[in-house]
Design a protein around this motif. Sequence first.
Motif, PDB file in Angstrom:
ATOM      1  N   LEU A   4       0.832  -1.200   0.000  1.00 20.36           N
ATOM      2  CA  LEU A   4       0.000   0.000   0.000  1.00 20.36           C
ATOM      3  C   LEU A   4       0.872   1.258   0.000  1.00 20.36           C
ATOM      4  CD1 LEU A   4      -2.790   1.383   0.298  1.00 20.36           C
ATOM      5  CD2 LEU A   4      -2.429   1.241   2.753  1.00 20.36           C
ATOM      6  N   LEU A   5       1.863   1.307   0.884  1.00 25.90           N
ATOM      7  CA  LEU A   5       2.739   2.473   0.966  1.00 25.90           C
ATOM      8  C   LEU A   5       3.600   2.621  -0.280  1.00 25.90           C
ATOM      9  CD1 LEU A   5       3.617   2.115   4.711  1.00 25.90           C
ATOM     10  CD2 LEU A   5       2.387   4.034   3.668  1.00 25.90           C
ATOM     11  N   ALA A   6       4.036   1.496  -0.844  1.00 21.89           N
ATOM     12  CA  ALA A   6       4.815   1.563  -2.084  1.00 21.89           C
ATOM     13  C   ALA A   6       3.973   2.172  -3.200  1.00 21.89           C
ATOM     14  CB  ALA A   6       5.320   0.176  -2.478  1.00 21.89           C
ATOM     15  N   GLY A   7       2.691   1.875  -3.215  1.00 15.16           N
ATOM     16  CA  GLY A   7       1.794   2.464  -4.210  1.00 15.16           C
ATOM     17  C   GLY A   7       1.664   3.971  -4.036  1.00 15.16           C
ATOM     18  N   VAL A   8       1.559   4.413  -2.797  1.00 12.86           N
ATOM     19  CA  VAL A   8       1.476   5.853  -2.523  1.00 12.86           C
ATOM     20  C   VAL A   8       2.764   6.535  -2.972  1.00 12.86           C
ATOM     21  CG1 VAL A   8       1.323   7.609  -0.713  1.00 12.86           C
ATOM     22  CG2 VAL A   8      -0.149   5.584  -0.622  1.00 12.86           C
ATOM     23  N   VAL A   9       3.897   5.932  -2.627  1.00 11.89           N
ATOM     24  CA  VAL A   9       5.192   6.515  -2.990  1.00 11.89           C
ATOM     25  C   VAL A   9       5.384   6.507  -4.503  1.00 11.89           C
ATOM     26  CG1 VAL A   9       7.694   6.227  -2.777  1.00 11.89           C
ATOM     27  CG2 VAL A   9       6.240   6.009  -0.757  1.00 11.89           C
ATOM     28  N   ALA A  10       4.882   5.482  -5.173  1.00  7.57           N
ATOM     29  CA  ALA A  10       4.982   5.439  -6.638  1.00  7.57           C
ATOM     30  C   ALA A  10       4.210   6.593  -7.276  1.00  7.57           C
ATOM     31  CB  ALA A  10       4.467   4.103  -7.165  1.00  7.57           C
ATOM     32  N   ARG A  11       3.072   6.932  -6.682  1.00 11.33           N
ATOM     33  CA  ARG A  11       2.273   8.047  -7.212  1.00 11.33           C
ATOM     34  C   ARG A  11       2.850   9.401  -6.830  1.00 11.33           C
ATOM     35  NH1 ARG A  11      -1.464   4.367  -5.736  1.00 11.33           N
ATOM     36  NH2 ARG A  11      -2.005   5.367  -3.776  1.00 11.33           N
ATOM     37  N   ASP A  12       3.439   9.488  -5.643  1.00  4.87           N
ATOM     38  CA  ASP A  12       4.001  10.759  -5.169  1.00  4.87           C
ATOM     39  C   ASP A  12       5.323  10.473  -4.465  1.00  4.87           C
ATOM     40  OD1 ASP A  12       4.607  13.246  -4.185  1.00  4.87           O
ATOM     41  OD2 ASP A  12       2.787  13.464  -2.991  1.00  4.87           O
ATOM     42  N   PRO A  13       6.413  10.382  -5.222  1.00  5.54           N
ATOM     43  CA  PRO A  13       7.699   9.994  -4.629  1.00  5.54           C
ATOM     44  C   PRO A  13       8.260  11.006  -3.638  1.00  5.54           C
ATOM     45  CG  PRO A  13       7.921  10.452  -6.984  1.00  5.54           C
ATOM     46  CD  PRO A  13       6.480  10.556  -6.656  1.00  5.54           C
ATOM     47  N   TRP A  14       7.697  12.197  -3.573  1.00  6.86           N
ATOM     48  CA  TRP A  14       8.188  13.205  -2.628  1.00  6.86           C
ATOM     49  C   TRP A  14       7.301  13.343  -1.400  1.00  6.86           C
ATOM     50  CZ3 TRP A  14      12.954  13.992  -3.176  1.00  6.86           C
ATOM     51  CH2 TRP A  14      13.531  13.927  -4.437  1.00  6.86           C
ATOM     52  N   HIS A  15       6.371  12.423  -1.205  1.00  2.00           N
ATOM     53  CA  HIS A  15       5.514  12.433  -0.011  1.00  2.00           C
ATOM     54  C   HIS A  15       6.344  11.881   1.145  1.00  2.00           C
ATOM     55  CE1 HIS A  15       2.263  11.688   2.733  1.00  2.00           C
ATOM     56  NE2 HIS A  15       1.387  12.219   1.886  1.00  2.00           N
ATOM     57  N   VAL A  16       6.938  12.788   1.896  1.00  2.00           N
ATOM     58  CA  VAL A  16       7.915  12.410   2.921  1.00  2.00           C
ATOM     59  C   VAL A  16       7.312  11.483   3.966  1.00  2.00           C
ATOM     60  CG1 VAL A  16       9.488  13.279   4.693  1.00  2.00           C
ATOM     61  CG2 VAL A  16       9.220  14.520   2.558  1.00  2.00           C
ATOM     62  N   ASP A  17       6.096  11.766   4.395  1.00  2.00           N
ATOM     63  CA  ASP A  17       5.475  10.906   5.405  1.00  2.00           C
ATOM     64  C   ASP A  17       5.261   9.494   4.881  1.00  2.00           C
ATOM     65  OD1 ASP A  17       5.399  12.932   7.321  1.00  2.00           O
ATOM     66  OD2 ASP A  17       3.430  13.618   6.662  1.00  2.00           O
ATOM     67  N   ALA A  18       4.872   9.370   3.619  1.00  2.00           N
ATOM     68  CA  ALA A  18       4.662   8.042   3.034  1.00  2.00           C
ATOM     69  C   ALA A  18       5.984   7.298   2.887  1.00  2.00           C
ATOM     70  CB  ALA A  18       3.963   8.159   1.685  1.00  2.00           C
ATOM     71  N   VAL A  19       7.040   8.002   2.488  1.00  2.75           N
ATOM     72  CA  VAL A  19       8.353   7.360   2.345  1.00  2.75           C
ATOM     73  C   VAL A  19       8.855   6.895   3.710  1.00  2.75           C
ATOM     74  CG1 VAL A  19      10.749   7.678   1.624  1.00  2.75           C
ATOM     75  CG2 VAL A  19       8.905   8.658   0.256  1.00  2.75           C
TER      76      VAL A  19
END
Length: 74
Positions: A4-19
Amino acid sequence: AVQLLAGVVARDPWHVDAVAALAAALADAGRLHDAGIAAARALGRDPEHALALAVDGICREAAGDVDGARAQWM
Protein backbone atom coordinates in the motif's frame (compact mmCIF):
# COMPACT_ATOMS: atom_id res chain seq x y z
CA ALA A 1 1.28 -2.27 4.47
CA VAL A 2 4.43 -2.32 2.34
CA GLN A 3 2.48 -2.73 -0.91
CA LEU A 4 0.00 0.00 0.00
CA LEU A 5 2.74 2.47 0.97
CA ALA A 6 4.81 1.56 -2.08
CA GLY A 7 1.79 2.46 -4.21
CA VAL A 8 1.48 5.85 -2.52
CA VAL A 9 5.19 6.52 -2.99
CA ALA A 10 4.98 5.44 -6.64
CA ARG A 11 2.27 8.05 -7.21
CA ASP A 12 4.00 10.76 -5.17
CA PRO A 13 7.70 9.99 -4.63
CA TRP A 14 8.19 13.20 -2.63
CA HIS A 15 5.51 12.43 -0.01
CA VAL A 16 7.91 12.41 2.92
CA ASP A 17 5.48 10.91 5.40
CA ALA A 18 4.66 8.04 3.03
CA VAL A 19 8.35 7.36 2.34
CA ALA A 20 9.11 7.35 6.08
CA ALA A 21 6.13 5.08 6.78
CA LEU A 22 7.34 2.77 4.01
CA ALA A 23 10.76 2.70 5.67
CA ALA A 24 9.16 1.73 8.98
CA ALA A 25 7.04 -0.99 7.36
CA LEU A 26 10.08 -2.39 5.58
CA ALA A 27 12.02 -2.42 8.86
CA ASP A 28 9.13 -4.21 10.58
CA ALA A 29 9.22 -6.80 7.78
CA GLY A 30 12.93 -7.38 8.39
CA ARG A 31 13.98 -5.69 5.14
CA LEU A 32 16.52 -3.43 6.81
CA HIS A 33 18.57 -2.65 3.71
CA ASP A 34 15.49 -1.41 1.85
CA ALA A 35 14.29 0.39 4.99
CA GLY A 36 17.59 2.22 5.23
CA ILE A 37 17.31 3.36 1.63
CA ALA A 38 13.78 4.64 2.18
CA ALA A 39 14.73 6.37 5.44
CA ALA A 40 17.67 8.07 3.74
CA ARG A 41 15.37 9.23 0.96
CA ALA A 42 12.94 10.73 3.48
CA LEU A 43 15.77 12.37 5.40
CA GLY A 44 17.09 13.86 2.17
CA ARG A 45 13.81 15.71 1.85
CA ASP A 46 13.29 16.43 5.57
CA PRO A 47 16.42 15.96 7.74
CA GLU A 48 14.36 16.37 10.93
CA HIS A 49 11.63 13.81 10.13
CA ALA A 50 11.18 11.91 13.41
CA LEU A 51 10.04 8.57 11.97
CA ALA A 52 12.75 8.57 9.30
CA LEU A 53 15.38 9.35 11.96
CA ALA A 54 14.10 6.50 14.12
CA VAL A 55 14.14 4.00 11.26
CA ASP A 56 17.57 5.16 10.14
CA GLY A 57 18.82 4.58 13.67
CA ILE A 58 17.34 1.08 13.70
CA CYS A 59 19.07 0.28 10.42
CA ARG A 60 22.38 1.70 11.62
CA GLU A 61 22.20 -0.28 14.84
CA ALA A 62 21.43 -3.49 12.93
CA ALA A 63 24.49 -2.82 10.76
CA GLY A 64 26.65 -2.48 13.88
CA ASP A 65 26.91 1.32 13.85
CA VAL A 66 25.73 1.89 17.41
CA ASP A 67 27.22 5.39 17.63
CA GLY A 68 25.49 6.39 14.39
CA ALA A 69 22.21 4.95 15.69
CA ARG A 70 22.51 6.90 18.93
CA ALA A 71 23.19 10.08 16.99
CA GLN A 72 19.98 9.60 15.01
CA TRP A 73 17.96 8.89 18.14
CA MET A 74 19.20 11.95 20.04
